[in-house]
Structure formats: structure tokens, C-alpha cells
Motif scaffolding. Sequence first.
Motif, PDB file in Angstrom:
ATOM      1  N   ARG A 268      46.470  30.678  43.108  1.00 47.44           N
ATOM      2  CA  ARG A 268      46.461  31.945  42.365  1.00 47.44           C
ATOM      3  C   ARG A 268      45.511  32.955  43.019  1.00 47.44           C
ATOM      4  O   ARG A 268      45.814  34.151  43.093  1.00 47.44           O
ATOM      5  CB  ARG A 268      46.087  31.711  40.903  1.00 47.44           C
ATOM      6  CG  ARG A 268      47.192  31.020  40.109  1.00 47.44           C
ATOM      7  CD  ARG A 268      46.921  31.027  38.614  1.00 47.44           C
ATOM      8  NE  ARG A 268      45.598  30.523  38.252  1.00 47.44           N
ATOM      9  CZ  ARG A 268      45.330  29.247  37.966  1.00 47.44           C
ATOM     10  NH1 ARG A 268      46.293  28.343  37.984  1.00 47.44           N
ATOM     11  NH2 ARG A 268      44.101  28.877  37.644  1.00 47.44           N
ATOM     12  N   SER A 269      44.382  32.490  43.502  1.00 42.89           N
ATOM     13  CA  SER A 269      43.422  33.372  44.168  1.00 42.89           C
ATOM     14  C   SER A 269      43.987  33.889  45.491  1.00 42.89           C
ATOM     15  O   SER A 269      43.852  35.077  45.805  1.00 42.89           O
ATOM     16  CB  SER A 269      42.100  32.650  44.416  1.00 42.89           C
ATOM     17  OG  SER A 269      41.499  32.282  43.206  1.00 42.89           O
ATOM     18  N   LEU A 270      44.616  33.008  46.262  1.00 40.82           N
ATOM     19  CA  LEU A 270      45.230  33.434  47.518  1.00 40.82           C
ATOM     20  C   LEU A 270      46.357  34.434  47.261  1.00 40.82           C
ATOM     21  O   LEU A 270      46.514  35.421  47.993  1.00 40.82           O
ATOM     22  CB  LEU A 270      45.760  32.227  48.294  1.00 40.82           C
ATOM     23  CG  LEU A 270      44.707  31.291  48.877  1.00 40.82           C
ATOM     24  CD1 LEU A 270      45.354  30.017  49.401  1.00 40.82           C
ATOM     25  CD2 LEU A 270      43.916  31.995  49.982  1.00 40.82           C
TER      26      LEU A 270
ATOM     27  N   LEU B 279      42.346  34.933  54.665  1.00 41.24           N
ATOM     28  CA  LEU B 279      42.318  34.829  53.206  1.00 41.24           C
ATOM     29  C   LEU B 279      41.481  33.636  52.764  1.00 41.24           C
ATOM     30  O   LEU B 279      40.757  33.699  51.764  1.00 41.24           O
ATOM     31  CB  LEU B 279      43.733  34.721  52.631  1.00 41.24           C
ATOM     32  CG  LEU B 279      44.635  35.938  52.771  1.00 41.24           C
ATOM     33  CD1 LEU B 279      45.977  35.674  52.101  1.00 41.24           C
ATOM     34  CD2 LEU B 279      43.989  37.186  52.217  1.00 41.24           C
ATOM     35  N   PHE B 280      41.570  32.520  53.510  1.00 44.82           N
ATOM     36  CA  PHE B 280      40.754  31.343  53.190  1.00 44.82           C
ATOM     37  C   PHE B 280      39.273  31.702  53.249  1.00 44.82           C
ATOM     38  O   PHE B 280      38.501  31.338  52.369  1.00 44.82           O
ATOM     39  CB  PHE B 280      41.040  30.214  54.183  1.00 44.82           C
ATOM     40  CG  PHE B 280      42.081  29.228  53.747  1.00 44.82           C
ATOM     41  CD1 PHE B 280      43.229  29.619  53.083  1.00 44.82           C
ATOM     42  CD2 PHE B 280      41.933  27.886  54.027  1.00 44.82           C
ATOM     43  CE1 PHE B 280      44.181  28.703  52.698  1.00 44.82           C
ATOM     44  CE2 PHE B 280      42.878  26.957  53.649  1.00 44.82           C
ATOM     45  CZ  PHE B 280      44.004  27.371  52.981  1.00 44.82           C
ATOM     46  N   GLU B 281      38.876  32.399  54.326  1.00 47.62           N
ATOM     47  CA  GLU B 281      37.462  32.755  54.470  1.00 47.62           C
ATOM     48  C   GLU B 281      37.024  33.705  53.370  1.00 47.62           C
ATOM     49  O   GLU B 281      35.936  33.556  52.813  1.00 47.62           O
ATOM     50  CB  GLU B 281      37.194  33.354  55.852  1.00 47.62           C
ATOM     51  CG  GLU B 281      37.373  32.364  56.984  1.00 47.62           C
ATOM     52  CD  GLU B 281      36.594  31.065  56.783  1.00 47.62           C
ATOM     53  OE1 GLU B 281      35.429  31.107  56.339  1.00 47.62           O
ATOM     54  OE2 GLU B 281      37.153  29.991  57.065  1.00 47.62           O
ATOM     55  N   GLN B 282      37.874  34.660  53.026  1.00 45.17           N
ATOM     56  CA  GLN B 282      37.555  35.574  51.938  1.00 45.17           C
ATOM     57  C   GLN B 282      37.416  34.811  50.623  1.00 45.17           C
ATOM     58  O   GLN B 282      36.504  35.066  49.834  1.00 45.17           O
ATOM     59  CB  GLN B 282      38.636  36.646  51.831  1.00 45.17           C
ATOM     60  CG  GLN B 282      38.281  37.760  50.895  1.00 45.17           C
ATOM     61  CD  GLN B 282      39.306  38.872  50.906  1.00 45.17           C
ATOM     62  OE1 GLN B 282      40.284  38.850  51.651  1.00 45.17           O
ATOM     63  NE2 GLN B 282      39.098  39.862  50.071  1.00 45.17           N
TER      64      GLN B 282
ATOM     65  N   LEU C 211      38.800  22.623  50.491  1.00 41.93           N
ATOM     66  CA  LEU C 211      39.809  23.546  51.019  1.00 41.93           C
ATOM     67  C   LEU C 211      39.860  23.369  52.522  1.00 41.93           C
ATOM     68  O   LEU C 211      38.964  23.767  53.253  1.00 41.93           O
ATOM     69  CB  LEU C 211      39.473  24.987  50.640  1.00 41.93           C
ATOM     70  CG  LEU C 211      40.477  26.042  51.069  1.00 41.93           C
ATOM     71  CD1 LEU C 211      41.854  25.759  50.475  1.00 41.93           C
ATOM     72  CD2 LEU C 211      40.008  27.426  50.646  1.00 41.93           C
ATOM     73  N   ASN C 212      40.922  22.746  52.983  1.00 45.58           N
ATOM     74  CA  ASN C 212      41.080  22.346  54.373  1.00 45.58           C
ATOM     75  C   ASN C 212      41.886  23.403  55.122  1.00 45.58           C
ATOM     76  O   ASN C 212      42.943  23.822  54.654  1.00 45.58           O
ATOM     77  CB  ASN C 212      41.809  20.996  54.392  1.00 45.58           C
ATOM     78  CG  ASN C 212      41.869  20.367  55.747  1.00 45.58           C
ATOM     79  OD1 ASN C 212      41.939  21.036  56.769  1.00 45.58           O
ATOM     80  ND2 ASN C 212      41.856  19.042  55.761  1.00 45.58           N
ATOM     81  N   ASN C 213      41.422  23.824  56.296  1.00 44.96           N
ATOM     82  CA  ASN C 213      42.158  24.805  57.091  1.00 44.96           C
ATOM     83  C   ASN C 213      43.550  24.298  57.476  1.00 44.96           C
ATOM     84  O   ASN C 213      44.419  25.091  57.810  1.00 44.96           O
ATOM     85  CB  ASN C 213      41.379  25.182  58.349  1.00 44.96           C
ATOM     86  CG  ASN C 213      40.275  26.170  58.060  1.00 44.96           C
ATOM     87  OD1 ASN C 213      40.231  26.783  56.987  1.00 44.96           O
ATOM     88  ND2 ASN C 213      39.366  26.329  59.002  1.00 44.96           N
TER      89      ASN C 213
END
Length: 111
Positions: free
Chosen positions: A43-45, A65-68, A80-82
Motif C-alpha cells: 500500500r505504501s509503494l 521507491l524502496f529507499e524512500q 524488505l529485500n531488494n
Amino acid sequence: MPTTDATTQAVLPALRPSLRAGSRPTLTDQFLAYDSEHPYVYRSLERLAAERIAAGANRIGLKGLFEQLRWRLPQGVRGLNNNYTAFYARKLIEDHPHWAPAFELRRRRTP
């Protein structure tokens, strides 16, 4: 391989758990487990992607987006895995097909 329908919109294959009994969980298995345990991450992504598209972005990178997301929710993104970026990109496109041009996807090597 993605197929197309009458409107030439790409159809993405659905993610399913591996059926290999006794084997280590695949990345797909790991992603599905993580996603089901942490629905707020998707939901955040989704919200971050919508914000970027609304701001006029033509291209969106899921790693960005992951870093943000990691900066916004430092306590809530444990695990949270890249390796999950491609899975989340495909899920976003599946749920929002009109966003497809903003994401670059490579062909999956494994199912």
C-alpha cells in the motif's frame, strides 16, 4: 511469456507458490510470504508510485521507491529485500495497468 488481449495490453502471469516439496523456498515463495505478512508495504509503494505519477514522472524505479519507503517507515520495513522489487513492480502493474509505461520490466528467468 506475457500474452496480449484484444486491446494489446500485456497480461502478466499470476504469482503462485512453488510446488517443489522439500525444497528451499523460491524467491516467489519468499515474496508471497512477505507480502501477505506486510500488506502495508505494498500500500505504501502504491501510494508513492501514485504520488510520482501525479507529479508527472514518466519513469519510476522500484528501488528508489524502496529507499524512500525505508526513510519514511524505518521501524516498519524489517525484511524488505531488494530482491522483491520486480515482484512489487509486476503487482503494481497488475493492479494499475495504466502505470505500465512508467515501469521497465525484464523477462523473468524462472517461474
